[in-house]
Motif scaffolding. Structure first.
Motif, short mmCIF file in Angstrom:
data_model
loop_
_atom_site.label_atom_id
_atom_site.label_comp_id
_atom_site.label_asym_id
_atom_site.label_seq_id
_atom_site.Cartn_x
_atom_site.Cartn_y
_atom_site.Cartn_z
N UNK A 185 15.39 -13.99 14.10
CA UNK A 185 14.24 -13.21 14.53
C UNK A 185 13.11 -13.35 13.51
N UNK A 186 11.91 -13.75 13.94
CA UNK A 186 10.77 -13.77 13.03
C UNK A 186 10.29 -12.34 12.77
N UNK A 187 10.12 -12.00 11.51
CA UNK A 187 9.69 -10.66 11.12
C UNK A 187 8.45 -10.76 10.24
N UNK A 188 7.42 -9.97 10.51
CA UNK A 188 6.22 -10.01 9.69
C UNK A 188 6.55 -9.84 8.21
N UNK A 189 5.98 -10.70 7.38
CA UNK A 189 6.10 -10.66 5.92
C UNK A 189 7.48 -11.07 5.41
N UNK A 190 8.40 -11.44 6.31
CA UNK A 190 9.75 -11.80 5.87
C UNK A 190 10.21 -13.14 6.43
N UNK A 191 9.45 -13.75 7.32
CA UNK A 191 9.89 -14.99 7.93
C UNK A 191 11.00 -14.77 8.94
N UNK A 192 11.70 -15.84 9.28
CA UNK A 192 12.77 -15.75 10.27
C UNK A 192 14.08 -15.37 9.59
N UNK A 193 14.72 -14.34 10.13
CA UNK A 193 15.97 -13.83 9.56
C UNK A 193 17.04 -13.75 10.63
N UNK A 194 18.28 -13.93 10.23
CA UNK A 194 19.40 -13.76 11.14
C UNK A 194 19.83 -12.30 11.13
N UNK A 195 19.77 -11.67 12.28
CA UNK A 195 20.12 -10.26 12.41
C UNK A 195 21.35 -10.12 13.29
N UNK A 196 22.22 -9.19 12.93
CA UNK A 196 23.51 -9.02 13.59
C UNK A 196 23.58 -7.70 14.33
N UNK A 197 24.26 -7.66 15.48
CA UNK A 197 24.38 -6.40 16.23
C UNK A 197 24.95 -5.28 15.34
N UNK A 198 24.36 -4.10 15.47
CA UNK A 198 24.78 -2.97 14.64
C UNK A 198 24.57 -1.69 15.46
N UNK A 199 25.49 -0.73 15.39
CA UNK A 199 25.47 0.42 16.32
C UNK A 199 24.48 1.53 15.95
N UNK A 200 23.23 1.21 15.77
CA UNK A 200 22.23 2.26 15.61
C UNK A 200 22.17 3.09 16.90
N UNK A 215 19.61 -2.36 25.91
CA UNK A 215 19.07 -2.34 24.54
C UNK A 215 20.14 -2.77 23.56
N UNK A 216 19.77 -3.68 22.67
CA UNK A 216 20.64 -4.09 21.57
C UNK A 216 19.85 -3.98 20.26
N UNK A 217 20.45 -3.35 19.27
CA UNK A 217 19.82 -3.26 17.95
C UNK A 217 20.59 -4.14 16.98
N UNK A 218 19.85 -4.90 16.18
CA UNK A 218 20.48 -5.79 15.20
C UNK A 218 19.96 -5.47 13.81
N UNK A 219 20.78 -5.77 12.82
CA UNK A 219 20.48 -5.42 11.43
C UNK A 219 20.55 -6.65 10.54
N UNK A 220 19.64 -6.72 9.57
CA UNK A 220 19.76 -7.67 8.47
C UNK A 220 19.19 -7.00 7.23
N UNK A 221 19.46 -7.57 6.08
CA UNK A 221 18.91 -7.09 4.81
C UNK A 221 17.86 -8.07 4.34
N UNK A 222 16.99 -7.63 3.43
CA UNK A 222 15.94 -8.54 2.98
C UNK A 222 16.51 -9.67 2.13
#
Length: 350
Positions: A185-200, A215-222
């Protein structure tokens, strides 16, 4: 800002990282009206403090009775069930809840008629995720005329000193199953990151409040290496000993920054809309969202009953309101992401 009464605001969990910022922000707007509550007996004896235990509804009732003039309660800790919220609503006391556990949110939402009958307002899904993610999702959903699918992405700063409860909640939910897969996923100020499904909890709430969208929510760290290591341990995190080790590691190891980013992509056929929010210090921004929502609640401009944040139109501009606190809203344009590194662009609106 117009307030209807001079009642006080009780910040429950007000000694934690989020609660302390909520209390400080509200005190600037409502001098001498903020009461800080928590289980720490020593701190509760300080001026403006009170002992509060959300695991003991009878004691909580006594606290409300002793204070006498509580207009609103801000819940910065999660009680075991909805009994404390019911006590507040039955007394006509507003509740702003930063809780993130789907089961608890559902049980509080079920008190809608109780709150409405007493003229009280409850606002749920308050914070960054859930919270700002819900607002972004609604904005993107409306931009495509009602979405069929929404993808939410949350990037958190691994360098931020998160509270113990937040770290424990993240690790405990790491092994939750999901039918969805990771996305780049491209994210402003962070470039493209791999984000994983997470149960928010937002992905459980939004299908009901946004006309059945998937709806699916995914998580990654900086920190990309830390993200990879964390999710590589997903299966192992089913074991308590592994979770304890991870909790200890995240409490003391900070390999990134305190930056965060959120992105919401709504899809309807070939239509696509995307918005993002960037900022720093996710815990501080969660507290600011709670404070702004509480101020709106006290203005008596919100309808009685229990509502998730995205159901209240007067709160839709919260991302813009937070601009003075370093939060930026981005309207993203270009083709939707497909897990690859296609070009994209953004226009900042915050």
């Amino acid at each position: 800002m117009t307030t209807v009464n001079g009642g006080r605001v009780l910040v429950v969990g007000g000694y934690g990282a989020v609660g302390a910022t909520v209390a400080a922000t509200l005190s600037g707007w409502f001098p001498h009206r903020v009461v800080v509550g928590g289980r720490d007996e020593a701190r509760a004896r300080r001026p403006g403090g009170v002992h509060v235990d959300v695991t003991d509804p009878a004691a909580f009732r006594r606290t409300l009775t002793e204070l006498g003039d509580v207009a609103a309660v801000v819940m910065c800790v999660e009680p075991p069930d909805a009994r404390v919220a019911r006590l507040c609503f039955e007394r006509g006391v507003h509740v702003v809840d930063i809780g993130a556990t789907p089961r608890l949110l559902e049980s509080v939402a079920a008190l809608h008629e109780v709150a409405a009958g007493a003229g009280a307002t409850g606002v749920l899904s308050v914070g960054v995720a859930p919270g700002l993610t819900n607002l972004l999702a609604r904005r993107a959903h409306e931009a495509v005329g009602g979405s069929e699918r929404i993808d939410l992405t949350v990037l958190l700063g691994a360098g931020e000193a998160h509270g113990a409860d937040a770290v424990r909640w993240t690790v405990d939910n790491l092994a939750a199953p999901s039918a969805a897969g990771p996305l780049c996923v491209p994210l402003p100020r962070h470039g493209t990151r791999t984000a994983h499904p997470f149960p928010f909890s937002d992905q459980h709430t939004l299908p009901r409040t946004l006309d059945g969208a998937r709806v699916t929510t995914r998580l990654c760290l900086d920190s990309a290496p830390l993200t990879a290591a964390l999710f590589a341990l997903r299966r192992a995190a089913r074991h308590a000993v592994v979770r304890r080790a991870l909790i200890a590691s995240f409490r003391w190891v900070h390999l990134g920054s305190d930056l965060f980013a959120l992105r919401a992509d709504a899809h309807r056929g070939d239509r696509h809309a995307a918005y993002a929010v960037t900022g720093r210090a996710q815990s501080r921004v969660t507290a600011l969202v709670a404070a702004y929502v509480t101020r709106e609640v006290l203005s008596n401009s919100l309808p009685a009953g229990v509502h998730h944040i995205e159901q209240l139109p007067s709160l839709s501009r919260l991302p813009e309101q937070l601009a003075d606190h370093g939060v930026a809203l981005h309207h993203l344009t270009g083709p939707p992401f497909r897990g690859d590194r296609r070009p994209w662009s953004e226009s900042g609106t915050g």
